[in-house]
Design an enzyme around this catalytic site. Structure first.
Site, PDB file in Angstrom:
ATOM      1  N   ALA A  69     -73.333   2.700  23.457  1.00 37.32           N
ATOM      2  CA  ALA A  69     -72.073   3.413  23.287  1.00 37.32           C
ATOM      3  C   ALA A  69     -71.506   3.029  21.927  1.00 37.32           C
ATOM      4  O   ALA A  69     -71.809   1.953  21.404  1.00 37.32           O
ATOM      5  CB  ALA A  69     -71.113   3.021  24.393  1.00 37.32           C
TER       6      ALA A  69
ATOM      7  N   GLY B 262     -75.673   1.597  26.460  1.00 34.77           N
ATOM      8  CA  GLY B 262     -75.628   2.983  26.937  1.00 34.77           C
ATOM      9  C   GLY B 262     -76.899   3.757  26.595  1.00 34.77           C
ATOM     10  O   GLY B 262     -77.242   4.721  27.284  1.00 34.77           O
TER      11      GLY B 262
ATOM     12  N   GLU C 166     -79.236   2.918  29.295  1.00 37.23           N
ATOM     13  CA  GLU C 166     -78.722   3.596  30.501  1.00 37.23           C
ATOM     14  C   GLU C 166     -79.018   5.099  30.452  1.00 37.23           C
ATOM     15  O   GLU C 166     -79.352   5.707  31.468  1.00 37.23           O
ATOM     16  CB  GLU C 166     -77.216   3.338  30.627  1.00 37.23           C
ATOM     17  CG  GLU C 166     -76.920   1.877  30.944  1.00 37.23           C
ATOM     18  CD  GLU C 166     -75.449   1.513  30.846  1.00 37.23           C
ATOM     19  OE1 GLU C 166     -74.793   1.931  29.862  1.00 37.23           O
ATOM     20  OE2 GLU C 166     -74.944   0.821  31.748  1.00 37.23           O
TER      21      GLU C 166
ATOM     22  N   GLU D 273     -74.402  -5.733  26.477  1.00 38.22           N
ATOM     23  CA  GLU D 273     -72.949  -5.655  26.608  1.00 38.22           C
ATOM     24  C   GLU D 273     -72.288  -7.020  26.751  1.00 38.22           C
ATOM     25  O   GLU D 273     -71.172  -7.247  26.289  1.00 38.22           O
ATOM     26  CB  GLU D 273     -72.570  -4.781  27.827  1.00 38.22           C
ATOM     27  CG  GLU D 273     -72.829  -3.293  27.646  1.00 38.22           C
ATOM     28  CD  GLU D 273     -74.219  -2.829  28.044  1.00 38.22           C
ATOM     29  OE1 GLU D 273     -75.126  -3.687  28.180  1.00 38.22           O
ATOM     30  OE2 GLU D 273     -74.414  -1.624  28.223  1.00 38.22           O
TER      31      GLU D 273
HETATM   32  N1  CO8 Z   1     -71.790   1.486  18.018  1.00 37.44           N
HETATM   33  C1  CO8 Z   1     -71.321   1.830  16.802  1.00 37.44           C
HETATM   34  N2  CO8 Z   1     -72.025   1.654  15.666  1.00 37.44           N
HETATM   35  C2  CO8 Z   1     -73.247   1.099  15.767  1.00 37.44           C
HETATM   36  C3  CO8 Z   1     -73.805   0.722  16.999  1.00 37.44           C
HETATM   37  C4  CO8 Z   1     -73.022   0.939  18.169  1.00 37.44           C
HETATM   38  N3  CO8 Z   1     -73.465   0.674  19.418  1.00 37.44           N
HETATM   39  N4  CO8 Z   1     -75.025   0.194  16.785  1.00 37.44           N
HETATM   40  C5  CO8 Z   1     -75.226   0.253  15.460  1.00 37.44           C
HETATM   41  N5  CO8 Z   1     -74.171   0.801  14.841  1.00 37.44           N
HETATM   42  C6  CO8 Z   1     -73.971   1.037  13.417  1.00 37.44           C
HETATM   43  C7  CO8 Z   1     -73.666  -0.254  12.680  1.00 37.44           C
HETATM   44  O1  CO8 Z   1     -72.302  -0.574  12.799  1.00 37.44           O
HETATM   45  C8  CO8 Z   1     -74.077   0.115  11.265  1.00 37.44           C
HETATM   46  O2  CO8 Z   1     -73.060   0.916  10.704  1.00 37.44           O
HETATM   47  P1  CO8 Z   1     -72.500   0.558   9.203  1.00 37.44           P
HETATM   48  O3  CO8 Z   1     -73.685   0.777   8.321  1.00 37.44           O
HETATM   49  O4  CO8 Z   1     -71.396   1.523   9.021  1.00 37.44           O
HETATM   50  O5  CO8 Z   1     -72.095  -0.880   9.262  1.00 37.44           O
HETATM   51  C9  CO8 Z   1     -75.267   1.024  11.486  1.00 37.44           C
HETATM   52  O6  CO8 Z   1     -75.191   1.481  12.839  1.00 37.44           O
HETATM   53  C10 CO8 Z   1     -76.595   0.282  11.339  1.00 37.44           C
HETATM   54  O7  CO8 Z   1     -76.564  -0.837  12.195  1.00 37.44           O
HETATM   55  P2  CO8 Z   1     -76.977  -2.307  11.719  1.00 37.44           P
HETATM   56  O8  CO8 Z   1     -76.649  -2.506  10.285  1.00 37.44           O
HETATM   57  O9  CO8 Z   1     -76.399  -3.281  12.686  1.00 37.44           O
HETATM   58  O10 CO8 Z   1     -78.570  -2.192  11.881  1.00 37.44           O
HETATM   59  P3  CO8 Z   1     -79.594  -3.364  12.176  1.00 37.44           P
HETATM   60  O11 CO8 Z   1     -80.942  -2.770  11.994  1.00 37.44           O
HETATM   61  O12 CO8 Z   1     -79.266  -4.581  11.378  1.00 37.44           O
HETATM   62  O13 CO8 Z   1     -79.376  -3.742  13.735  1.00 37.44           O
HETATM   63  C11 CO8 Z   1     -79.047  -3.270  16.072  1.00 37.44           C
HETATM   64  C12 CO8 Z   1     -79.692  -2.823  14.725  1.00 37.44           C
HETATM   65  C13 CO8 Z   1     -79.731  -4.541  16.551  1.00 37.44           C
HETATM   66  C14 CO8 Z   1     -79.311  -2.150  17.059  1.00 37.44           C
HETATM   67  C15 CO8 Z   1     -77.554  -3.525  15.880  1.00 37.44           C
HETATM   68  O14 CO8 Z   1     -76.977  -2.419  15.215  1.00 37.44           O
HETATM   69  C16 CO8 Z   1     -76.804  -3.722  17.159  1.00 37.44           C
HETATM   70  O15 CO8 Z   1     -76.856  -4.811  17.728  1.00 37.44           O
HETATM   71  N6  CO8 Z   1     -76.058  -2.690  17.609  1.00 37.44           N
HETATM   72  C17 CO8 Z   1     -75.206  -2.801  18.772  1.00 37.44           C
HETATM   73  C18 CO8 Z   1     -76.015  -2.777  20.046  1.00 37.44           C
HETATM   74  C19 CO8 Z   1     -75.101  -2.917  21.230  1.00 37.44           C
HETATM   75  O16 CO8 Z   1     -74.426  -3.880  21.424  1.00 37.44           O
HETATM   76  N7  CO8 Z   1     -75.100  -1.900  22.111  1.00 37.44           N
HETATM   77  C20 CO8 Z   1     -74.292  -1.888  23.302  1.00 37.44           C
HETATM   78  C21 CO8 Z   1     -73.010  -1.174  23.036  1.00 37.44           C
HETATM   79  S1  CO8 Z   1     -71.878  -1.255  24.415  1.00 37.44           S
HETATM   80  C22 CO8 Z   1     -72.458  -0.094  25.490  1.00 37.44           C
HETATM   81  O17 CO8 Z   1     -73.398   0.586  25.227  1.00 37.44           O
HETATM   82  C23 CO8 Z   1     -71.714   0.075  26.780  1.00 37.44           C
HETATM   83  C24 CO8 Z   1     -72.102   1.375  27.471  1.00 37.44           C
HETATM   84  C25 CO8 Z   1     -71.075   1.628  28.533  1.00 37.44           C
HETATM   85  C26 CO8 Z   1     -71.146   3.077  29.018  1.00 37.44           C
HETATM   86  C27 CO8 Z   1     -69.964   3.297  29.904  1.00 37.44           C
HETATM   87  C28 CO8 Z   1     -69.971   4.710  30.490  1.00 37.44           C
HETATM   88  C29 CO8 Z   1     -68.865   4.887  31.491  1.00 37.44           C
END
Ligand code: CO8
Length: 292
Positions: free
Chosen positions: A100, A143, A146, A166
């Protein structure tokens, strides 16, 4: 790149008349519908597989509300198209979806989430009656994992990674990550993933039963479409019954599920396609299903 739906709406052949389950295709204006976060098209030799590709590369396909609204529109469209017999959801080589959109969620309050049923419409994928295949390359996190688990079949690219991180953000999965994952991979691995936020590889996901097949990254989408074509070649009516029966296994006791399966099995005997399928076998020819 956003894509116009106009091309997509041009069927490979004249659309079949509306059938029992399926309504006529949506007619869009000549301007078409623009998707901001998705690329949507029909694929396969018979153009009978609907492909939805997440297209938000700068954010690793993070699932913002706009993207999920578009996803629901695309699913509605394919659900209503009588030519489409299966749907594939995919992302990029780097990310299926990194979860998400954390930036969009960051300042939400409990009152807004609870009062506004925050992201309640995200489960649309799990309600689609046609088979949905997730083709996962790269990250399927939070997400994103999921979303893949809401699909019926998951194919993974060899570098795919699955995780529910998460907990590292001070929250927990909210779209089935504690439920579908646990039912699929069992308690120990699900607990480990949800409590540590550690990711698993495509190979580990396959060993755990989360994924049914692994392909080289560049072959994945093609293989998922080919699986979709195989499914779309069968009776769409009977396929919907088969999907309903398998899904019942997650909701019912064994006795109830077996009863439901038997009722659906009997129901296939009311269809032209069951007659055609068995006649074709006996006559040693390929069945020609009409979805009746
Ligand atoms: N949300 C927003 N932006 C994101 C997300 C995300 N989940 N993941 C990556 N991005 C963005 C980064 O902020 C970055 O943007 P910017 O260049 O503007 O800073 C860009 O994507 C590239 O990301 P990274 O520089 O971090 O790339 P890396 O290759 O270094 O890392 C990762 C890749 C490991 C995937 C890393 O980006 C990461 O850890 N992302 C977050 C993963 C995460 O925590 N996901 C869970 C999110 S919470 C969730 O999903 C809850 C769902 C609930 C659903 C509820 C329904 C009712």
């Amino acid at each position: 790149m956003a894509v116009a739906l106009r091309a997509l709406l041009r069927p490979a052949r004249a659309p079949a008349p509306a059938r029992l389950l399926l309504r006529a295709p949506i007619r869009l204006s000549s301007a078409g519908t623009q998707f901001q976060y998705l690329m949507v098209e029909k694929k396969g030799a018979k153009q009978n597989v609907g492909v939805i590709q997440l297209n938000r590369p700068k954010a690793l396909n993070a699932l913002c509300d706009g993207l999920m609204n578009e996803m629901n529109q695309a699913l509605d469209f394919f659900e209503k198209d009588p030519d489409v017999g299966a749907i594939v959801i995919t992302g990029s080589e780097k990310a299926f979806a990194a979860g998400a959109d954390i930036k969009e969620m960051q300042n939400r309050t409990f009152q807004e989430c609870y009062g506004g049923s925050f992201l309640a419409h995200w489960n649309r994928v799990s309600l689609v009656r046609k088979p949905v295949i997730a083709a996962v390359n790269g990250y399927a996190l939070g997400g994103g994992c999921e979303l893949a688990m809401m699909c019926d079949i998951i194919y993974a690219g060899e570098k795919a990674q699955f995780g529910q991180p998460e907990i590292l953000l001070g929250t927990i999965p909210g779209a089935g990550g504690t439920q579908r994952l646990t039912r699929t991979v069992g308690k120990s691995l699900a607990m480990e993933m949800v409590l540590t936020g550690d990711r698993i590889s495509a190979q580990e996901a396959k060993e755990a039963g989360l994924v049914s097949k692994i392909y080289p990254t560049e072959k994945l989408l093609e293989e998922a479409i080919s699986c979709g074509e195989k499914i779309a070649g069968n009776s769409k009516l009977v396929t919907a019954m088969a999907k309903e029966a398998v899904n019942a296994a997650f909701e019912m006791t064994l006795t109830e599920g077996n009863k439901m399966e038997k009722r659906l099995f009997y129901a296939t005997f009311a269809t032209d396609d069951r007659k055609e399928g068995m006649a074709a076998f006996v006559e040693k020819r390929k069945a020609n299903f009409t979805d009746h």
